[in-house]
Design a protein around this motif. Structure first.
Motif, PDB file in Angstrom:
ATOM      1  N   ASN A  41       1.822  -9.034   3.396  1.00 49.98           N
ATOM      2  CA  ASN A  41       2.075  -7.686   2.906  1.00 49.98           C
ATOM      3  C   ASN A  41       1.215  -7.440   1.671  1.00 49.98           C
ATOM      4  O   ASN A  41       1.629  -7.695   0.553  1.00 49.98           O
ATOM      5  CB  ASN A  41       3.571  -7.533   2.569  1.00 49.98           C
ATOM      6  CG  ASN A  41       3.919  -6.079   2.330  1.00 49.98           C
ATOM      7  OD1 ASN A  41       3.058  -5.292   1.920  1.00 49.98           O
ATOM      8  ND2 ASN A  41       5.168  -5.716   2.572  1.00 49.98           N
ATOM      9  N   THR A  42      -0.002  -6.945   1.927  1.00 52.08           N
ATOM     10  CA  THR A  42      -0.932  -6.765   0.803  1.00 52.08           C
ATOM     11  C   THR A  42      -0.469  -5.659  -0.129  1.00 52.08           C
ATOM     12  O   THR A  42      -0.827  -5.629  -1.297  1.00 52.08           O
ATOM     13  CB  THR A  42      -2.339  -6.437   1.321  1.00 52.08           C
ATOM     14  OG1 THR A  42      -2.263  -5.300   2.181  1.00 52.08           O
ATOM     15  CG2 THR A  42      -2.905  -7.612   2.088  1.00 52.08           C
ATOM     16  N   SER A  43       0.344  -4.761   0.396  1.00 49.81           N
ATOM     17  CA  SER A  43       0.816  -3.651  -0.447  1.00 49.81           C
ATOM     18  C   SER A  43       1.730  -4.191  -1.544  1.00 49.81           C
ATOM     19  O   SER A  43       1.590  -3.854  -2.714  1.00 49.81           O
ATOM     20  CB  SER A  43       1.563  -2.648   0.426  1.00 49.81           C
ATOM     21  OG  SER A  43       1.910  -1.525  -0.343  1.00 49.81           O
ATOM     22  N   ASP A  44       2.669  -5.038  -1.167  1.00 49.34           N
ATOM     23  CA  ASP A  44       3.571  -5.609  -2.171  1.00 49.34           C
ATOM     24  C   ASP A  44       2.808  -6.470  -3.162  1.00 49.34           C
ATOM     25  O   ASP A  44       3.078  -6.459  -4.367  1.00 49.34           O
ATOM     26  CB  ASP A  44       4.639  -6.487  -1.491  1.00 49.34           C
ATOM     27  CG  ASP A  44       5.726  -5.629  -0.867  1.00 49.34           C
ATOM     28  OD1 ASP A  44       6.574  -6.177  -0.147  1.00 49.34           O
ATOM     29  OD2 ASP A  44       5.708  -4.407  -1.098  1.00 49.34           O
ATOM     30  N   TYR A  45       1.879  -7.241  -2.626  1.00 47.53           N
ATOM     31  CA  TYR A  45       1.093  -8.118  -3.494  1.00 47.53           C
ATOM     32  C   TYR A  45       0.339  -7.290  -4.530  1.00 47.53           C
ATOM     33  O   TYR A  45       0.335  -7.578  -5.720  1.00 47.53           O
ATOM     34  CB  TYR A  45       0.126  -8.950  -2.633  1.00 47.53           C
ATOM     35  CG  TYR A  45      -1.105  -9.381  -3.379  1.00 47.53           C
ATOM     36  CD1 TYR A  45      -2.325  -8.755  -3.164  1.00 47.53           C
ATOM     37  CD2 TYR A  45      -1.055 -10.393  -4.333  1.00 47.53           C
ATOM     38  CE1 TYR A  45      -3.442  -9.130  -3.871  1.00 47.53           C
ATOM     39  CE2 TYR A  45      -2.174 -10.767  -5.041  1.00 47.53           C
ATOM     40  CZ  TYR A  45      -3.367 -10.128  -4.801  1.00 47.53           C
ATOM     41  OH  TYR A  45      -4.482 -10.493  -5.500  1.00 47.53           O
ATOM     42  N   ASN A  52      -1.760   0.865 -11.412  1.00 47.09           N
ATOM     43  CA  ASN A  52      -2.723   1.936 -11.185  1.00 47.09           C
ATOM     44  C   ASN A  52      -2.960   2.112  -9.682  1.00 47.09           C
ATOM     45  O   ASN A  52      -3.386   1.171  -9.017  1.00 47.09           O
ATOM     46  CB  ASN A  52      -4.026   1.535 -11.914  1.00 47.09           C
ATOM     47  CG  ASN A  52      -5.120   2.559 -11.755  1.00 47.09           C
ATOM     48  OD1 ASN A  52      -5.465   2.935 -10.643  1.00 47.09           O
ATOM     49  ND2 ASN A  52      -5.655   3.009 -12.864  1.00 47.09           N
ATOM     50  N   PRO A  53      -2.685   3.280  -9.113  1.00 48.02           N
ATOM     51  CA  PRO A  53      -2.781   3.446  -7.651  1.00 48.02           C
ATOM     52  C   PRO A  53      -4.187   3.170  -7.115  1.00 48.02           C
ATOM     53  O   PRO A  53      -4.331   2.562  -6.056  1.00 48.02           O
ATOM     54  CB  PRO A  53      -2.404   4.919  -7.428  1.00 48.02           C
ATOM     55  CG  PRO A  53      -1.606   5.297  -8.633  1.00 48.02           C
ATOM     56  CD  PRO A  53      -2.167   4.493  -9.767  1.00 48.02           C
ATOM     57  N   ALA A  54      -5.209   3.590  -7.845  1.00 47.11           N
ATOM     58  CA  ALA A  54      -6.586   3.365  -7.361  1.00 47.11           C
ATOM     59  C   ALA A  54      -6.883   1.876  -7.338  1.00 47.11           C
ATOM     60  O   ALA A  54      -7.492   1.352  -6.410  1.00 47.11           O
ATOM     61  CB  ALA A  54      -7.573   4.101  -8.256  1.00 47.11           C
ATOM     62  N   ARG A  55      -6.422   1.224  -8.355  1.00 46.29           N
ATOM     63  CA  ARG A  55      -6.661  -0.212  -8.460  1.00 46.29           C
ATOM     64  C   ARG A  55      -5.878  -0.957  -7.383  1.00 46.29           C
ATOM     65  O   ARG A  55      -6.335  -1.930  -6.805  1.00 46.29           O
ATOM     66  CB  ARG A  55      -6.225  -0.683  -9.841  1.00 46.29           C
ATOM     67  CG  ARG A  55      -6.525  -2.113 -10.091  1.00 46.29           C
ATOM     68  CD  ARG A  55      -7.804  -2.312 -10.876  1.00 46.29           C
ATOM     69  NE  ARG A  55      -7.976  -3.739 -11.132  1.00 46.29           N
ATOM     70  CZ  ARG A  55      -9.014  -4.433 -10.703  1.00 46.29           C
ATOM     71  NH1 ARG A  55      -9.975  -3.854 -10.055  1.00 46.29           N
ATOM     72  NH2 ARG A  55      -9.104  -5.721 -10.958  1.00 46.29           N
TER      73      ARG A  55
END
Lengths: 362, 353
Positions: A41-45, A52-55
């Protein structure tokens, strides 16, 4: 309770608990490598790392491109960068090995033998130095998250400079101090042959460092050295980064992280440690009188005093890592004339001063 | 037995085996770090910049062995590795680190701005101890010459925090230059690798004369960013489709797979004085065109590199003329570059003074 478990009795966390993994930076490094393939789950990681959303989007992509790089970044920001900003920037953070108390409790802090219990004319030397720049002692542990971890004890995880490394560095200093230019630069033969020829010529070196025989050449017998070296233990670790530039673009390529022994502890105090050696004199053997022992030790100490502060210790010392400054030197001996108590010299010139004092004799 | 047992002891000889330089930063010094934070001086970063610059000087003199013999080489299977033959040691003060302004605006295009991030750097005195190991006397002389030139005209350290790295030396006499030796060299100049024959050095005043207070760090660094932008904007027009390529190569670009480190180096302001002892704020500039090597045939960005590098090489004369013209319009400006057909050794010796 088995003795080895007593040593870990102070640990609050259960050995197998995931929470321990997060608190123990050394344990995290050991398991992180196998977790690299488990970033499902790369989103959680990414969310855990930055707000920062872009980051976050950039990190999600990098995790799927290279889980190992992503995991290394997570590890460094978690444990070795102080208060990282949203781009992961921050001052380097120093960590202390978790099992230092257990190491001390186990009675493994090295101490020199009492010279009175060694053969006549034997002696001990303790050389204290301050570490000025990070020290690199690269290990080749394939199970570490990074390619360049420090060398550490496999039980307690304490970083150390191996006794064999100390001996090698001392032998290098000795060759610089007492060889002639013709002997080295112009001489033919492999390095090992040159070393053997130097030691035979110089005379004191075989007693100090030993001498390997010539294999089939039985005319030169092997000889064990009389100096015994100990590892040097440390308790502060940090990370460094090298970023070699691509000559075709002038930009950094793939940064290389190095784990290193830090020159300061977590409380900011400078790291001062001791190199401890003892000379075990084979009483009754040829060249075992007090004058010979003193001459051997004086030359050895003068060599390290002259060259270690100039060149440093460990890997990449020529770049400036592993720089040291002598702090004090202590010599204790068994039966040397006019040398009843251990003698200590303080200060940056202490090692050379003590060498000259040992050399002066009775 | 007496101290005669140590009579054959060989210790590092000042001047012969070691040179100790007493340095002080004119602008803060940054060498990177694990968190891109200037809280430590990293010896490897400084070694890298000294290595790079000294190799430029060696190539200018036609020495093709200098880099491997002095700085070592990892080997490639066909030829065995070589160890570094010079040791560097930096001594800095723990309390020398200063905070810099976090984010400075730099004008990018007309009516647009971008930011440049700063955090911390080293400011103050430092010592550099250089120890000669197996380096030849000839290579040692080149290294000493290169260090003099770099201290006098260029910068040290990393460029992530732009405008830093100017260092002055209080005992330049330790870096002796053997003019007779260099004038007697039979040079074979190699023009296919970056060398100082392709360089432009300049120093100029920023602000009024005299100017005893040259401003805080923010003002000094902002001046460097403004100068960089002015020079960059010189290339918005005049080179048609090559303009963007030239700007990216000259001032750096972080575009993925076609990024470049900047060929242009501009320092932040530092105090200087003229012949009448009037104090003023000075900036220095160091430009190397081209500053990169030809890429290997299998380089992943070969096409991009060749396009950028090709544009710069095609227009090199015009680029230099534009920049020199801009510099000469600045007060107290001094520029130095190798005149076509000029004497290389005289040029290098002049740079070292």
């Amino acid at each position: 309770m088995p003795r080895y478990l007593e040593l870990f009795a102070d640990q609050e966390d259960n050995f197998l608990s995931r929470d321990r993994e997060r608190k123990d930076w050394q344990f995290s490094a050991q398991v992180a490598k196998r977790q690299v393939n488990k970033i499902f789950n790369t989103s959680d990681y990414a969310a855990e790392l930055v707000g920062n959303p872009a980051r976050k989007k950039k990190l999600q992509k990098s995790a799927s491109d290279s889980p190992e790089t992503a995991m290394r970044r997570w590890y460094l920001q978690k444990y070795f960068i102080a208060q990282p900003d949203e781009d992961g920037r921050g001052a380097a953070r120093i960590q202390t090995p978790k099992h230092l108390p257990a190491f001390e409790k186990a009675g493994l802090v090295p101490t020199l033998p009492d010279p009175a219990r060694l053969p006549l004319f034997s002696a001990t030397l303790s050389l204290r130095f301050r570490l000025l720049t990070p020290l690199l002692t690269r290990d080749d542990d394939p199970f570490h998250l990074f390619d360049n971890p420090v060398r550490r004890d496999h039980v307690f995880g304490l970083p150390y400079l191996a006794a064999a490394s100390v001996k090698g560095l001392a032998a290098d200093a000795y060759q610089r101090a007492f060889r002639t230019d013709d002997e080295w630069n112009g001489a033919a033969g492999e390095a090992q042959e040159k070393v053997a020829a130097f030691r035979r010529r110089e005379g004191h070196a075989p007693r100090l460092f030993g001498l390997a025989d010539g294999g089939a050449d039985t005319s030169n017998k092997s000889q064990a050295g009389r100096l015994h070296f100990s590892p040097v233990w440390f308790d502060a670790v940090q990370y460094l980064i090298l970023n070699p530039a691509d000559p075709a673009t002038g930009q950094g390529t793939v940064p290389i992280q190095f784990e290193a022994i830090a020159p300061r502890r977590t409380d900011g105090a400078p790291v001062e440690v001791d190199v401890q050696v003892f000379y075990c004199n084979p009483a009754g053997a040829p060249d075992s009188d007090a004058a010979t022992v003193r001459a051997d030790l004086a030359r050895w100490l003068a060599a390290v005093a002259a060259w270690w502060p100039t060149l440093g210790l460990g890997a990449k010392r020529l770049a400036g890592y592993g720089a040291i400054e002598p702090v004090a030197a202590t010599c204790a001996a068994h039966g040397w004339p006019e040398w009843s108590a251990p003698l200590t010299k303080p200060g940056p010139e202490s090692w050379m001063t003590l060498a000259q004092h040992i050399a002066k004799g009775g | 037995m007496n101290a005669a047992v140590l009579k054959d002891l060989r210790v590092p000889q000042p001047g012969e085996d070691t040179v100790t330089l007493d340095l002080v930063t004119q602008t803060p010094l940054y060498t990177g770090g694990i968190g891109q934070w200037g809280d430590q001086i990293h010896p490897s970063g400084l070694l890298g910049s000294i290595r790079y610059f000294s190799c430029l000087v060696a190539r200018t003199l036609g020495d093709t062995e200098f880099e491997r013999k002095v700085w070592g080489w990892a080997g490639d299977g066909r030829e065995s590795s070589q160890a570094k033959q010079v040791a560097l040691r930096w001594i800095t003060a723990d309390e020398g680190f200063v905070d810099l302004p976090k984010n400075l605006k730099r004008p990018h295009a007309p009516e647009t701005h971008r930011g440049w991030f700063y955090n911390r750097s080293y400011s103050g005195s430092t010592k550099l101890i250089i120890t000669r190991k197996g380096i030849s006397l000839e290579h040692w002389k080149i290294l000493m010459l290169a260090l003099r030139i770099q201290i006098r005209n260029a910068m040290f350290g990393a460029k992530d925090q732009f405008g830093l790295g100017v260092i002055a030396c209080r005992n330049m006499g330790e870096l002796s230059v053997d003019s007779t030796y260099f004038k007697g060299l039979d040079l074979k100049q190699h023009l296919d690798s970056p060398n100082l024959g392709d360089a432009l050095f300049a120093k100029f005043r920023v602000g009024p004369l005299p100017m005893t207070n040259i401003g805080d760090q923010e003002a000094r660094i902002q001046a460097a960013l403004n100068i960089r932008t002015e020079i960059r904007n010189l290339f918005r027009t005049g080179f048609e489709e090559d303009s963007e390529l030239i700007r990216h190569y000259l001032c750096g670009s972080m575009v993925k797979d076609s990024g470049f480190g900047s060929a242009l180096n501009v320092s932040s302001l530092y105090p200087a004085q003229d012949a009448q002892k009037n104090r003023y704020a000075q900036a220095r500039l160091f430009l190397l065109l081209p500053h990169t090597h030809e890429p290997d045939r299998d380089h992943k960005s070969i096409r991009s590199i060749q396009r950028h590098r090709g544009a710069v090489i095609r227009h090199r004369k015009s680029i230099l003329e534009k920049i020199e013209s801009w510099i000469k319009a600045q007060p107290n400006a001094v520029t130095r570059k190798l005149i076509h057909g000029g004497q290389v050794v005289d040029w290098l010796l002049e740079l070292s003074r």
